[in-house]
Each structure stands twice: as C-alpha cells, then as structure tokens.
Design a protein around this motif. Structure first.
Motif, PDB file in Angstrom:
ATOM      1  N   GLY A   1       3.032   4.045  10.543  1.00 24.50           N
ATOM      2  CA  GLY A   1       3.037   2.668  11.031  1.00 24.50           C
ATOM      3  C   GLY A   1       2.307   1.770  10.043  1.00 24.50           C
ATOM      4  O   GLY A   1       1.248   2.147   9.537  1.00 24.50           O
ATOM      5  N   THR A   2       2.866   0.596   9.748  1.00 29.67           N
ATOM      6  CA  THR A   2       2.209  -0.350   8.846  1.00 29.67           C
ATOM      7  C   THR A   2       2.062  -1.702   9.527  1.00 29.67           C
ATOM      8  O   THR A   2       3.011  -2.204  10.129  1.00 29.67           O
ATOM      9  N   THR A   3       0.873  -2.283   9.439  1.00 32.73           N
ATOM     10  CA  THR A   3       0.637  -3.624   9.969  1.00 32.73           C
ATOM     11  C   THR A   3      -0.407  -4.309   9.104  1.00 32.73           C
ATOM     12  O   THR A   3      -1.308  -3.655   8.576  1.00 32.73           O
ATOM     13  N   GLY A   4      -0.262  -5.596   8.916  1.00 30.20           N
ATOM     14  CA  GLY A   4      -1.212  -6.314   8.087  1.00 30.20           C
ATOM     15  C   GLY A   4      -0.732  -7.714   7.775  1.00 30.20           C
ATOM     16  O   GLY A   4       0.214  -8.208   8.374  1.00 30.20           O
ATOM     17  N   VAL A   5      -1.422  -8.351   6.817  1.00 26.86           N
ATOM     18  CA  VAL A   5      -1.125  -9.725   6.428  1.00 26.86           C
ATOM     19  C   VAL A   5      -0.666  -9.745   4.975  1.00 26.86           C
ATOM     20  O   VAL A   5      -1.461  -9.509   4.068  1.00 26.86           O
ATOM     21  N   ALA A   6       0.618 -10.001   4.764  1.00 25.80           N
ATOM     22  CA  ALA A   6       1.146 -10.076   3.404  1.00 25.80           C
ATOM     23  C   ALA A   6       0.970 -11.469   2.813  1.00 25.80           C
ATOM     24  O   ALA A   6       1.013 -11.635   1.609  1.00 25.80           O
ATOM     25  N   GLY A   7       0.786 -12.465   3.653  1.00 22.82           N
ATOM     26  CA  GLY A   7       0.594 -13.826   3.168  1.00 22.82           C
ATOM     27  C   GLY A   7       1.861 -14.650   3.263  1.00 22.82           C
ATOM     28  O   GLY A   7       2.885 -14.164   3.713  1.00 22.82           O
TER      29      GLY A   7
ATOM     30  N   HIS B   1      -7.641  -3.674   1.511  1.00 23.76           N
ATOM     31  CA  HIS B   1      -7.609  -5.062   1.042  1.00 23.76           C
ATOM     32  C   HIS B   1      -6.858  -5.073  -0.276  1.00 23.76           C
ATOM     33  O   HIS B   1      -7.422  -4.758  -1.313  1.00 23.76           O
ATOM     34  N   PHE B   2      -5.575  -5.394  -0.206  1.00 22.99           N
ATOM     35  CA  PHE B   2      -4.725  -5.399  -1.393  1.00 22.99           C
ATOM     36  C   PHE B   2      -4.642  -6.819  -1.951  1.00 22.99           C
ATOM     37  O   PHE B   2      -4.233  -7.733  -1.242  1.00 22.99           O
ATOM     38  N   PRO B   3      -5.007  -6.999  -3.212  1.00 24.64           N
ATOM     39  CA  PRO B   3      -4.963  -8.330  -3.812  1.00 24.64           C
ATOM     40  C   PRO B   3      -3.566  -8.667  -4.314  1.00 24.64           C
ATOM     41  O   PRO B   3      -2.732  -7.798  -4.501  1.00 24.64           O
ATOM     42  N   GLY B   4      -3.369  -9.949  -4.542  1.00 30.42           N
ATOM     43  CA  GLY B   4      -2.150 -10.378  -5.207  1.00 30.42           C
ATOM     44  C   GLY B   4      -1.186 -11.116  -4.303  1.00 30.42           C
ATOM     45  O   GLY B   4      -1.508 -11.510  -3.182  1.00 30.42           O
ATOM     46  N   SER B   5       0.007 -11.252  -4.808  1.00 35.75           N
ATOM     47  CA  SER B   5       1.074 -11.986  -4.124  1.00 35.75           C
ATOM     48  C   SER B   5       1.543 -11.235  -2.879  1.00 35.75           C
ATOM     49  O   SER B   5       1.220 -10.064  -2.670  1.00 35.75           O
ATOM     50  N   ARG B   6       2.330 -11.931  -2.099  1.00 34.01           N
ATOM     51  CA  ARG B   6       2.925 -11.330  -0.895  1.00 34.01           C
ATOM     52  C   ARG B   6       3.657 -10.040  -1.251  1.00 34.01           C
ATOM     53  O   ARG B   6       3.491  -9.012  -0.599  1.00 34.01           O
ATOM     54  N   GLU B   7       4.466 -10.080  -2.298  1.00 32.34           N
ATOM     55  CA  GLU B   7       5.232  -8.896  -2.690  1.00 32.34           C
ATOM     56  C   GLU B   7       4.315  -7.771  -3.152  1.00 32.34           C
ATOM     57  O   GLU B   7       4.547  -6.605  -2.848  1.00 32.34           O
ATOM     58  N   ARG B   8       3.247  -8.117  -3.862  1.00 35.64           N
ATOM     59  CA  ARG B   8       2.305  -7.095  -4.338  1.00 35.64           C
ATOM     60  C   ARG B   8       1.600  -6.414  -3.162  1.00 35.64           C
ATOM     61  O   ARG B   8       1.409  -5.198  -3.169  1.00 35.64           O
TER      62      ARG B   8
END
Length: 182
Positions: A116-122, A151-158
């Motif tokens: 399961g994946t959930t989070g904020v891509a931006g 906490h993944f940095p970068g663009s929505r796609e990243r």
C-alpha cells in the motif's frame, strides 16, 4: 595540485531490477502479490507488470486515490482517517491488507502479499503533511506493517518514482526476511 574528489559509491540497481527480484522471490516461494496505490497512481503495478512472467505471481490491484475508495473497497478504518488523515503508516498498512483481500476469490488461495502506498506527491501539502511525505504498507499472512514517514525530495514525479522504488525494496526486504525464517 587539487585534491582527488571523494569517491561516492553508486548503485546501478534500477526499479526494474528490484521488481524482477521481487517476482523471482515470489515465484520461488509459490506466493502471490497485490497492490493498492494512492499517490503512485498505478506506478508500482506498471513496474511489476513490466517484468516478464509476472502473471505467475501478480494478482492485480487498486488505485485508491479517493478517500472513500480506501474506506469502502479496501476497508481502511474511517475513524483512523478521521483522526490522522490518509497520510499515515496505519492507513498504508490497512491499504496493503485490503489489496490482499480484494484480490482473493473463492476459487483461489488467498493473496500472499500486499503493498500500500499513500503520501503527498505535491505540488501542495495535504492535510498538514508536507510534499514528499510518504508511508508504505506491506502485508503478509502474518500481518501488516506501515513504514515511514519517508521524506522524498524533488518534483511530483520524483516523489512518485522514489515511492515506487522504496515500496518494491521494502517488499523485497520482507520477502527475504520471511525466506530466512522458513
């Protein structure tokens, strides 16, 4: 004379390599997999199905972008969502468990594993959670676990790409752990 630059080891492992190893591990153990994705929008499933022979182990999945889909189809606890929002480790764990449930039918053995994946891509924060915050759930017959926050940095796609890679890496880790225990 200028100092030599410090060597930084890099991995040439790609998300495809991780997915291929996951498929091989599932085949070796005779187990199956299902996926429930929110922010990744099908990216985990697309990566898995790019691996030749994945149909032997991959049952399918749900893109549960909307909260009601998480609650009604995947049976994520509404009180949990009301208290913490959908970006939470326990929500990811329940999504992973829900993926196993919705892909198990009367005429087949239960689906062994779920992601399961959930989070904020931006691009904007959601429910007070910053862009790049992600939780990943992994479920097996022995239970489900939520991992994060990442906490993944970068663009929505990243952020989405990093989540797919981390989800498959976590599953691989759990598959290897289960293999060692057997």
């Amino acid at each position: 004379m200028a100092a030599e630059p410090e060597y930084v080891p890099r991995s040439t492992e790609t998300v495809y390599h991780i997915a291929r190893e996951v498929v091989q591990l599932l085949k070796q153990s005779g187990e199956t997999l299902a996926v429930s994705e929110s922010l990744t929008g099908g990216g985990v499933m697309a990566t898995l199905t790019s691996v030749e022979g994945c149909s032997a182990v991959f049952r399918g999945g749900v893109v549960s972008y909307a909260t009601p889909v998480k609650q009604h189809l995947l049976k994520v606890d509404g009180d949990l969502i009301a208290e913490h929002g959908v970006i939470h480790a326990d929500v990811a764990a329940q999504m992973a468990a829900g993926a196993r449930t919705v892909t198990t039918h009367q005429d087949m053995a239960p689906t062994s594993w779920g992601i399961g994946t959930t989070g904020v891509a931006g691009p904007d924060p959601q429910d007070g959670k910053p862009v790049g915050m992600v939780f990943i759930g992994v479920a097996s017959p022995s239970g489900s676990k939520g991992f994060g926050p990442f906490h993944f940095p970068g663009s929505r796609e990243r952020v989405r790409e990093a989540t797919v890679g981390e989800a498959l890496s976590l599953l691989r880790q759990e598959l290897l752990r289960a293999k060692l225990q057997n």
